[in-house]
Design an enzyme around this catalytic site. Structure first.
Site, PDB file in Angstrom:
ATOM      1  N   GLY A 171       0.804  -1.211   0.000  1.00  0.00           N
ATOM      2  CA  GLY A 171       0.000   0.000   0.000  1.00  0.00           C
ATOM      3  C   GLY A 171       0.838   1.263   0.000  1.00  0.00           C
ATOM      4  O   GLY A 171       1.829   1.387  -0.729  1.00  0.00           O
ATOM      5  N   CYS A 172       0.453   2.202   0.842  1.00  0.00           N
ATOM      6  CA  CYS A 172       1.125   3.497   0.899  1.00  0.00           C
ATOM      7  C   CYS A 172       2.560   3.396   1.405  1.00  0.00           C
ATOM      8  O   CYS A 172       3.371   4.279   1.139  1.00  0.00           O
ATOM      9  CB  CYS A 172       0.330   4.449   1.794  1.00  0.00           C
ATOM     10  SG  CYS A 172      -1.340   4.797   1.193  1.00  0.00           S
ATOM     11  N   ALA A 173       2.886   2.330   2.139  1.00  0.00           N
ATOM     12  CA  ALA A 173       4.246   2.162   2.648  1.00  0.00           C
ATOM     13  C   ALA A 173       5.219   1.763   1.556  1.00  0.00           C
ATOM     14  O   ALA A 173       6.443   1.791   1.767  1.00  0.00           O
ATOM     15  CB  ALA A 173       4.267   1.120   3.764  1.00  0.00           C
TER      16      ALA A 173
END
Length: 372
Positions: free
Chosen positions: A137-139
């Protein structure tokens, strides 16, 4: 030392403003019992504009997961090459000098990965290594930087190309009417980015140490439910408070490197929402301006998932970069709950030739004086 060079950023041409988002929410969910709460939450994000890969009329339709994924693939192939070329130019490299491509995206699916298509169509060598990252995801933006760093530590003369392609609007689900889902509809935007990590040379952030941290027992706080209609984003109401758990992780990495958070010169962090930045200011005891680049990304483009850290870093470059040896931190946050973090110092490699020339001139002058 591996250097993260200037990123290239691109956003689609279709724009939706906060006012348009609020108007759509009022109209589409007129009878929702928590509509007013959702409207307040969207306003509190501070997201003024977002970019969409399709016009809003098409975005609000759901033709099925297969057709949406076709849009993802077609738009990725149409838009990614330009950011790749720009990133290579920023780093002073060409495709033949790239040893690894890291491709990050959580908003569509391809197999083979887009990395194979890039190698076949853009002049990368057939021996170029591929590392697609799809489930962080955003990581994943922070993870891509860290894996590139690791690769350049193992192969000091290697160069790594990172590509991020996030079409969050293709994950819109009209039947998901929970507060978290409706808030997400007003928070996420679409963007693409690319950056080169050079094993030798380059101007940018010299990567010196990286780390990863998983907050135990938070697996279901941010997740996708994969159904016939595609990816359904699930967001727990506890997510905005995660910086109380992750700020110490950033502190520990800086301390382990022998630096001090109050003495750091720049911070490039994932701006999932305004509270993340506000809480980092509080728990790290930092003034708000330390997160101004991340805040600007959130305001002008929304949460663009793994591309946030590259967009924020590009803003630092646009602002003139940092002073030689300035100390900085990059952090991406995402499902798990996972933090991918890195620290390093700024290097203005472009300044070195002139400095070396000046030194040669000084040595020559000294030699003439001594011989005289």
């Amino acid at each position: 030392m591996a250097t993260l060079c200037r990123p290239a950023i691109a956003v689609p041409e279709h724009v939706i403003t906060m006012q348009q988002t609020l108007d759509l929410a009022r109209e589409t969910h007129a009878g929702h019992p928590q509509r007013d709460l959702v409207l307040r939450l969207i306003q509190n994000t501070g997201v003024q504009t977002r970019h969409l890969v399709q016009p809003i009329e098409e975005t609000l339709k759901h033709p099925g997961f297969e057709l949406r994924n076709r849009v993802y693939e077609a738009e990725a192939k149409r838009r990614v090459p330009d950011v790749v070329r720009q990133a290579l130019a920023h780093a002073g490299t060409d495709p033949s000098e790239i040893d690894l491509i890291v491709y990050v995206s959580c908003t569509g699916f391809m197999m083979p990965s887009l990395t194979a298509w890039l190698i076949n169509t853009m002049g990368f060598g057939p021996g170029t290594r591929q590392l697609p990252i799809a489930q962080l995801g955003c990581a994943a933006g922070g993870a891509a930087i860290n894996r590139a760093h690791d690769f350049c530590v193992a192969y000091p003369e290697a160069n790594v190309l990172i590509v991020s392609c996030e079409f969050c609007s293709l994950c819109y689900q009209p039947t998901d009417i929970g507060v978290g889902s409706l808030l997400s509809n007003g928070l996420f935007g679409d963007a693409l980015s690319a950056a080169v990590v050079r094993g030798q040379g380059g101007t940018g952030m010299r990567l010196e140490r990286n780390g990863s941290h998983l907050v135990p027992d938070t697996e279901d706080w941010i997740s996708y439910a994969v159904r016939d209609t595609g990816f359904h984003f699930l967001l727990d109401k506890r997510v905005p408070g995660t910086m109380e758990m992750l700020a110490p992780v950033l502190q520990d990495l800086v301390d382990l490197h022998g630096w001090s958070v109050p003495d750091m010169d720049f911070f490039i962090v994932h701006a999932g929402g305004p509270r993340i930045l506000d809480d980092l200011c509080h728990f790290l005891k930092l003034p708000p301006e330390m997160f101004r680049y991340s805040r600007a990304t959130l305001t002008e483009r929304g949460n663009i998932a793994s591309s946030v850290v590259f967009d924020a870093l590009a803003r630092l470059f646009d602002d003139g970069g940092a002073a030689e040896s300035a100390q900085g931190l990059i952090a991406g946050f995402g499902p798990g709950i996972t933090a991918e973090t890195a620290v390093g110092s700024w290097t203005n490699d472009a300044l070195r030739p002139s400095a070396e020339a000046g030194l040669d001139e000084l040595e020559l002058t000294a030699g003439v004086a001594l011989s005289g």
